[in-house]
Each structure stands twice: as structure tokens, then as C-alpha cells.
Scaffold this active site. Structure first.
Site, PDB file in Angstrom:
ATOM      1  N   SER A 119       0.772  -1.246  -0.111  1.00 27.52           N
ATOM      2  CA  SER A 119       0.100   0.089   0.015  1.00 27.52           C
ATOM      3  C   SER A 119       0.902   1.179   0.144  1.00 27.52           C
ATOM      4  CB  SER A 119      -0.900   0.103   1.092  1.00 27.52           C
ATOM      5  OG  SER A 119      -1.613  -0.870   1.144  1.00 27.52           O
ATOM      6  N   GLU A 152      -3.572  -0.116  -9.607  1.00 28.88           N
ATOM      7  CA  GLU A 152      -2.403   0.554  -9.798  1.00 28.88           C
ATOM      8  C   GLU A 152      -1.112  -0.166 -10.371  1.00 28.88           C
ATOM      9  OE1 GLU A 152      -2.861   4.587  -7.183  1.00 28.88           O
ATOM     10  OE2 GLU A 152      -2.469   2.838  -5.934  1.00 28.88           O
ATOM     11  N   ASN A 190      -3.469   5.746  -2.464  1.00 25.15           N
ATOM     12  CA  ASN A 190      -3.289   5.977  -0.929  1.00 25.15           C
ATOM     13  C   ASN A 190      -2.698   7.397  -0.376  1.00 25.15           C
ATOM     14  OD1 ASN A 190      -4.646   3.655  -0.410  1.00 25.15           O
ATOM     15  ND2 ASN A 190      -2.671   2.247  -0.138  1.00 25.15           N
TER      16      ASN A 190
HETATM   17  N1  CAA Z   1     -16.976 -11.531  -3.922  1.00 28.93           N
HETATM   18  C1  CAA Z   1     -18.269 -11.692  -4.576  1.00 28.93           C
HETATM   19  N2  CAA Z   1     -19.323 -10.885  -4.399  1.00 28.93           N
HETATM   20  C2  CAA Z   1     -19.339 -10.093  -3.577  1.00 28.93           C
HETATM   21  C3  CAA Z   1     -18.093 -10.018  -2.530  1.00 28.93           C
HETATM   22  C4  CAA Z   1     -17.099 -10.904  -2.767  1.00 28.93           C
HETATM   23  N3  CAA Z   1     -15.917 -10.932  -2.095  1.00 28.93           N
HETATM   24  N4  CAA Z   1     -18.220  -9.125  -1.635  1.00 28.93           N
HETATM   25  C5  CAA Z   1     -19.433  -8.784  -1.711  1.00 28.93           C
HETATM   26  N5  CAA Z   1     -20.141  -9.108  -3.042  1.00 28.93           N
HETATM   27  C6  CAA Z   1     -21.258  -8.904  -3.495  1.00 28.93           C
HETATM   28  C7  CAA Z   1     -22.572  -9.050  -2.404  1.00 28.93           C
HETATM   29  O1  CAA Z   1     -23.015 -10.327  -2.247  1.00 28.93           O
HETATM   30  C8  CAA Z   1     -23.493  -7.937  -2.935  1.00 28.93           C
HETATM   31  O2  CAA Z   1     -24.098  -8.800  -3.784  1.00 28.93           O
HETATM   32  P1  CAA Z   1     -25.871  -8.220  -4.147  1.00 28.93           P
HETATM   33  O3  CAA Z   1     -25.706  -6.825  -4.768  1.00 28.93           O
HETATM   34  O4  CAA Z   1     -26.238  -8.965  -5.076  1.00 28.93           O
HETATM   35  O5  CAA Z   1     -26.572  -8.475  -2.664  1.00 28.93           O
HETATM   36  C9  CAA Z   1     -22.651  -7.100  -3.797  1.00 28.93           C
HETATM   37  O6  CAA Z   1     -21.113  -7.547  -3.896  1.00 28.93           O
HETATM   38  C10 CAA Z   1     -22.498  -5.601  -3.068  1.00 28.93           C
HETATM   39  O7  CAA Z   1     -21.858  -5.988  -1.638  1.00 28.93           O
HETATM   40  P2  CAA Z   1     -22.556  -5.408  -0.383  1.00 28.93           P
HETATM   41  O8  CAA Z   1     -24.078  -5.556  -0.519  1.00 28.93           O
HETATM   42  O9  CAA Z   1     -21.928  -6.353   0.693  1.00 28.93           O
HETATM   43  O10 CAA Z   1     -22.050  -3.909  -0.378  1.00 28.93           O
HETATM   44  P3  CAA Z   1     -22.156  -2.649  -1.003  1.00 28.93           P
HETATM   45  O11 CAA Z   1     -23.159  -2.581  -1.916  1.00 28.93           O
HETATM   46  O12 CAA Z   1     -22.107  -1.539   0.003  1.00 28.93           O
HETATM   47  O13 CAA Z   1     -20.924  -2.566  -1.687  1.00 28.93           O
HETATM   48  C11 CAA Z   1     -18.430  -2.370  -1.725  1.00 28.93           C
HETATM   49  C12 CAA Z   1     -19.571  -3.280  -1.277  1.00 28.93           C
HETATM   50  C13 CAA Z   1     -18.201  -2.550  -3.413  1.00 28.93           C
HETATM   51  C14 CAA Z   1     -17.287  -2.957  -0.789  1.00 28.93           C
HETATM   52  C15 CAA Z   1     -18.817  -0.618  -1.368  1.00 28.93           C
HETATM   53  O14 CAA Z   1     -19.074  -0.446  -0.158  1.00 28.93           O
HETATM   54  C16 CAA Z   1     -17.405   0.206  -1.656  1.00 28.93           C
HETATM   55  O15 CAA Z   1     -17.193   0.506  -2.747  1.00 28.93           O
HETATM   56  N6  CAA Z   1     -16.719   0.467  -0.525  1.00 28.93           N
HETATM   57  C17 CAA Z   1     -15.526   1.246  -0.486  1.00 28.93           C
HETATM   58  C18 CAA Z   1     -14.475   0.234  -0.728  1.00 28.93           C
HETATM   59  C19 CAA Z   1     -13.023   0.900  -1.035  1.00 28.93           C
HETATM   60  O16 CAA Z   1     -12.916   2.370  -0.817  1.00 28.93           O
HETATM   61  N7  CAA Z   1     -11.977   0.233  -1.122  1.00 28.93           N
HETATM   62  C20 CAA Z   1     -10.776   0.641  -1.074  1.00 28.93           C
HETATM   63  C21 CAA Z   1     -10.001   0.418   0.239  1.00 28.93           C
HETATM   64  S1  CAA Z   1      -8.597   1.220   0.132  1.00 28.93           S
HETATM   65  C22 CAA Z   1      -7.321   0.175  -0.644  1.00 28.93           C
HETATM   66  O17 CAA Z   1      -7.908  -1.017  -0.932  1.00 28.93           O
HETATM   67  C23 CAA Z   1      -6.219   0.406  -0.733  1.00 28.93           C
HETATM   68  C24 CAA Z   1      -5.058   0.179   0.323  1.00 28.93           C
HETATM   69  O18 CAA Z   1      -4.002   0.131   0.097  1.00 28.93           O
HETATM   70  C25 CAA Z   1      -5.520   0.069   1.694  1.00 28.93           C
HETATM   71  P1  NAD Z   2      -3.728  -9.586   6.165  1.00 33.57           P
HETATM   72  O1  NAD Z   2      -3.259  -9.383   7.424  1.00 33.57           O
HETATM   73  O2  NAD Z   2      -5.161  -9.771   5.900  1.00 33.57           O
HETATM   74  O3  NAD Z   2      -2.921 -10.867   5.292  1.00 33.57           O
HETATM   75  C1  NAD Z   2      -1.728 -11.005   5.269  1.00 33.57           C
HETATM   76  C2  NAD Z   2      -1.376 -12.143   5.164  1.00 33.57           C
HETATM   77  O4  NAD Z   2      -0.007 -12.704   4.908  1.00 33.57           O
HETATM   78  C3  NAD Z   2      -1.635 -13.269   6.668  1.00 33.57           C
HETATM   79  O5  NAD Z   2      -2.403 -14.175   6.128  1.00 33.57           O
HETATM   80  C4  NAD Z   2       0.020 -13.754   7.028  1.00 33.57           C
HETATM   81  O6  NAD Z   2      -0.412 -14.860   7.587  1.00 33.57           O
HETATM   82  C5  NAD Z   2       0.551 -13.526   5.501  1.00 33.57           C
HETATM   83  N1  NAD Z   2       1.860 -13.692   5.892  1.00 33.57           N
HETATM   84  C6  NAD Z   2       2.713 -12.738   6.557  1.00 33.57           C
HETATM   85  N2  NAD Z   2       4.013 -12.983   6.169  1.00 33.57           N
HETATM   86  C7  NAD Z   2       4.135 -13.960   5.437  1.00 33.57           C
HETATM   87  C8  NAD Z   2       5.192 -14.601   4.405  1.00 33.57           C
HETATM   88  N3  NAD Z   2       6.452 -14.277   4.631  1.00 33.57           N
HETATM   89  N4  NAD Z   2       4.980 -15.514   3.766  1.00 33.57           N
HETATM   90  C9  NAD Z   2       3.749 -15.991   3.473  1.00 33.57           C
HETATM   91  N5  NAD Z   2       2.560 -15.463   4.090  1.00 33.57           N
HETATM   92  C10 NAD Z   2       2.806 -14.654   5.129  1.00 33.57           C
HETATM   93  O7  NAD Z   2      -3.166  -8.401   5.213  1.00 33.57           O
HETATM   94  P2  NAD Z   2      -3.905  -7.721   3.849  1.00 33.57           P
HETATM   95  O8  NAD Z   2      -4.805  -6.577   4.358  1.00 33.57           O
HETATM   96  O9  NAD Z   2      -4.330  -8.864   3.081  1.00 33.57           O
HETATM   97  O10 NAD Z   2      -2.494  -6.887   3.283  1.00 33.57           O
HETATM   98  C11 NAD Z   2      -1.618  -7.560   2.484  1.00 33.57           C
HETATM   99  C12 NAD Z   2      -0.920  -6.491   1.776  1.00 33.57           C
HETATM  100  O11 NAD Z   2      -1.717  -5.893   0.900  1.00 33.57           O
HETATM  101  C13 NAD Z   2      -0.252  -5.224   2.402  1.00 33.57           C
HETATM  102  O12 NAD Z   2       1.013  -5.066   2.076  1.00 33.57           O
HETATM  103  C14 NAD Z   2      -1.134  -4.171   2.416  1.00 33.57           C
HETATM  104  O13 NAD Z   2      -0.607  -3.051   2.625  1.00 33.57           O
HETATM  105  C15 NAD Z   2      -1.876  -4.449   1.201  1.00 33.57           C
HETATM  106  N6  NAD Z   2      -3.045  -3.766   0.763  1.00 33.57           N
HETATM  107  C16 NAD Z   2      -4.117  -4.031   1.846  1.00 33.57           C
HETATM  108  C17 NAD Z   2      -5.303  -3.482   1.550  1.00 33.57           C
HETATM  109  C18 NAD Z   2      -6.450  -3.737   2.526  1.00 33.57           C
HETATM  110  O14 NAD Z   2      -7.379  -2.736   2.397  1.00 33.57           O
HETATM  111  N7  NAD Z   2      -6.409  -4.349   3.368  1.00 33.57           N
HETATM  112  C19 NAD Z   2      -5.538  -2.916   0.344  1.00 33.57           C
HETATM  113  C20 NAD Z   2      -4.760  -2.813  -0.603  1.00 33.57           C
HETATM  114  C21 NAD Z   2      -3.375  -3.267  -0.700  1.00 33.57           C
END
Ligand code: CAA
Ligand code: NAD
Length: 289
Positions: A119, A152, A190
Site C-alpha cells: 500500500s 495501480e 493512498n
Molecule cells: N465476492 C463476490 N461478491 C461479493 C463479494 C465478494 N468478495 N463481496 C460482496 N459481494 C457482493 C455482495 O454479495 C453484494 O451482492 P448483491 O448486490 O447481490 O447483494 C454486492 O457484491 C455488493 O456488496 P454489499 O451489499 O456487501 O455492499 P455494497 O453494495 O455496500 O458494496 C463495496 C460493497 C463495493 C465494498 C462498497 O461498499 C465500496 O465500494 N466500498 C468502498 C471500498 C473501498 O474504498 N475500497 C478501497 C479500500 S483502500 C485500498 O484497498 C487500498 C489500500 O492499500 C489500503
Molecule cells: P492480512 O493481514 O489480511 O494478510 C496478510 C497475510 O500474509 C496473513 O495471512 C499472514 O499470515 C501472511 N503472511 C505474512 N508473512 C508471510 C510470509 N512471509 N509468507 C507467507 N505469508 C505471509 O493483510 P492484507 O490486508 O491482505 O494486506 C496484505 C498487503 O496488501 C499489505 O501490503 C497491505 O498494505 C496491502 N493492501 C491492503 C489493503 C487492505 O485494504 N487491507 C488494500 C490494498 C493493499
């Protein structure tokens, strides 16, 4: 796309989703997970997700079975030796990631492409650790991988044109829209999103609002699908803290990257969000309680 055999390292929130979309793209996928319980849980989530897609008639039962059959779990890094592409999705800790890429660099065939789903960390450092910087790229998928349309594709100064093009083609084959990004902290999304999440926590810390009201504000006032506190729980409070801590270490004077005390407290209490059943809110499985 020449990528056929894909290794995914980590079967947590992100790894299970990446393994699934790669298998749906027709690749043979080997998932390496350090924790046998996490592997079982991740494979269970894939099975459930495919079940939902069948229920909604987006794929047939035969396709779901074929996709699931294309995924193999392992606890042994040597099983990734002949992969065309290895996507790392393990804990957000640069030292741990570098150790993994060093091992992969010593093990994998010369043509293997290395990708990190980090991330926030510099992809170029992992490329250097692998000993094959020209074959390293960032593939940053979004959570939940099955539903979010973006990936990305992070190009370091040393990523070869061929590796970048292959990574982009793989992202497209997984059903994603690839956006090219530079190897800068947080890439595109991010860099904007994480300071916003941290600022929401600071607002609550100051006593200026509550998680429920901030979330109502951003969903109803701005049309965001989730407010920042629901999203923090969704992403994982540990992961969010690791992102900020990594940035603070590298950029100590950037106030936007400061780690809110309340975030540290929640992580210390084991309230990591949806994955532990409680973060800022309580969760029952994948849904808010
Ligand atoms: N596999 C298949 N289908 C799935 C699923 C999965 N894993 N998860 C949910 N679904 C389905 C659900 O069953 C649901 O189907 P129905 O409409 O038929 O009921 C549909 O997808 C929508 O799901 P939900 O009803 O649970 O929820 P929602 O309509 O609120 O949508 C969401 C869910 C798409 C996650 C929406 O809430 C959303 O876009 N949220 C924002 C997520 C976001 O910002 N993500 C980025 C996080 S940051 C990141 O990832 C980067 C990082 O490095 C941290
Ligand atoms: P998580 O904690 O859900 O899963 C990480 C997994 O990696 C765990 O199951 C752990 O047992 C396993 N693990 C740790 N060290 C390991 C190793 N050396 N070999 C094999 N397995 C190992 O974490 P996550 O949320 O899936 O995040 C994973 C990566 O993706 C991170 O770099 C995170 O920043 C990035 N990411 C996270 C998100 C998010 O929304 N959570 C979104 C985009 C990117």
C-alpha cells in the site's frame, strides 16, 4: 498475456482476492501462506465468493469449480520456483517483504516477474532485495479485490518496459482497469486516501465528532460508498497504522502522516476492524453488527 502460472504470497484480505481474480483469468495459481489457519480461511472465502457469483448467475457452477480447481495452497516457498509472476500480499512491513523477495530472487526462474501489492512502501527497494530490479513492479489491487475495478501498476525507475506491459496485461486479464503510477509514497490513491482516514480519526480524538456522524457525513454528504471509519475497519487498523508508521520513518516532518494515538490504542487492544470482529465498529462476519 504470457503469464500463465501465478504465485500469490499471503492469503489474507488481499491475497485471497488476488488469487481468485487470477484464477478467474484462467491462470494456474499457487498461494503461499505462512499460517495454515489463514490459508484455510482464505480458501474458504474464495469458495464463498465464487458461490455468490454463481448465485447471481454471473458465472456457471462449472466455471466456479474450474476456477477453484486452478488454485493450490502451499506452505513452501519452493513451490513458486517456476511461476511466471509472483504477487506478494503479506503484512505491510518492508523488512519482511524484502526478506521474501530476496528468497524469491534466489529461487525463481530467470523470467519470473515480481510484483508487490504494498500500500505504501517503495517497490524499488523490494526490487533491489530480489536482485532483479528490472523484473519488479507494483500491482496495487483494492479491497475487496473481487469488486474494486482499479489496479495501480507501479513502475520503478528500473522496471523494464516488458515487465510493465506484462503486469498491465495481467491486471486487465483480472478484470481491472490499470492506472500507471510512480513509485512514490501511497502511489495515487493512498497518498490521498490514507491522510484523509487519519484526519477523520484525529477529528474524533479531538471530540469534534463521532465515527457514526463522520461516516454519515461522508456517505450522505459526499456520496462515498463507505464513511472513513467503516472503511478503516474494512482495510484493517493494523495495516493503516503500518502504512503511517512506514511514512513517518521516512518523512518525519510531514504532519499528514502522523499516527493518531487512538489508532495505536485500537491496534494495541487487538481491535483491528472487520477481520477481528471489532475496530471502530462491531462486525458480524463481513457485515457491520
Ligand atoms: N465476492 C463476490 N461478491 C461479493 C463479494 C465478494 N468478495 N463481496 C460482496 N459481494 C457482493 C455482495 O454479495 C453484494 O451482492 P448483491 O448486490 O447481490 O447483494 C454486492 O457484491 C455488493 O456488496 P454489499 O451489499 O456487501 O455492499 P455494497 O453494495 O455496500 O458494496 C463495496 C460493497 C463495493 C465494498 C462498497 O461498499 C465500496 O465500494 N466500498 C468502498 C471500498 C473501498 O474504498 N475500497 C478501497 C479500500 S483502500 C485500498 O484497498 C487500498 C489500500 O492499500 C489500503
Ligand atoms: P492480512 O493481514 O489480511 O494478510 C496478510 C497475510 O500474509 C496473513 O495471512 C499472514 O499470515 C501472511 N503472511 C505474512 N508473512 C508471510 C510470509 N512471509 N509468507 C507467507 N505469508 C505471509 O493483510 P492484507 O490486508 O491482505 O494486506 C496484505 C498487503 O496488501 C499489505 O501490503 C497491505 O498494505 C496491502 N493492501 C491492503 C489493503 C487492505 O485494504 N487491507 C488494500 C490494498 C493493499
Amino acid at each position: 498475456m504470457t503469464v500463465q502460472k501465478v504465485g500469490v504470497v499471503g492469503c489474507g484480505l488481499m491475497g485471497h482476492g488476488i488469487a481468485q481474480v487470477a484464477a478467474q483469468a484462467g491462470c494456474q495459481v499457487t498461494v503461499l501462506e505462512a499460517d495454515a489457519g489463514a490459508l484455510e480461511k482464505g480458501l474458504g472465502r474464495i469458495s464463498k465468493s465464487l458461490g455468490k457469483l454463481v448465485q447471481k448467475e454471473k458465472i456457471s457452477q462449472a466455471d466456479a469449480d474450474k476456477t477453484f480447481g486452478n488454485i493450490t495452497g502451499t506452505g513452501e516457498v519452493k513451490d513458486l520456483a517456476d511461476c511466471d509472476l509472483v504477487v506478494e500480499a503479506i503484512v505491510e512491513n518492508l523488512d519482511v517483504k524484502n526478506t521474501l523477495f530476496k528468497d524469491l530472487g534466489a529461487l525463481c526462474k530467470a523470467e519470473t516477474i515480481f510484483a508487490s501489492n504494498t500500500s505504501s512502501f517503495p517497490v524499488s527497494e523490494m526490487g533491489a532485495a530480489s536482485g532483479r530490479p528490472e523484473r519488479m513492479v507494483g500491482l496495487h489491487f483494492f479491497n475487496p479485490v473481487q469488486l474494486m475495478k482499479l489496479v495501480e501498476v507501479v513502475r520503478t525507475p528500473t522496471t523494464s518496459d516488458e515487465v510493465f506491459a506484462e503486469a498491465k496485461a495481467f491486471g486487465e486479464a483480472c478484470g481491472k482497469v490499470p492506472v500507471a503510477a510512480s513509485d512514490t509514497p501511497g502511489f495515487v490513491v493512498n497518498r490521498l486516501l490514507v491522510p484523509y482516514l487519519a484526519e477523520a480519526i484525529r477529528m474524533v480524538e479531538r471530540g469534534d465528532s463521532t465515527p457514526a456522524d463522520v461516516d454519515a457525513g461522508m456517505t450522505l454528504g459526499c456520496g462515498y460508498p463507505m464513511g472513513p471509519f467503516t472503511l478503516l475497519d474494512y482495510v484493517g487498523l493494523d495495516t493503516t497504522m503500518f502504512i503511517l508508521e512506514g511514512w513517518v520513518e521516512k518523512y518525519p516532518n510531514e504532519s499528514l502522516f502522523e499516527v493518531p494515538a487512538l489508532l495505536r490504542q485500537k491496534v494495541q487492544e487487538g481491535k483491528l476492524g472487520r477481520k477481528t470482529g471489532e475496530g471502530f465498529f462491531k462486525w458480524e462476519g463481513d457485515k457491520r453488527a
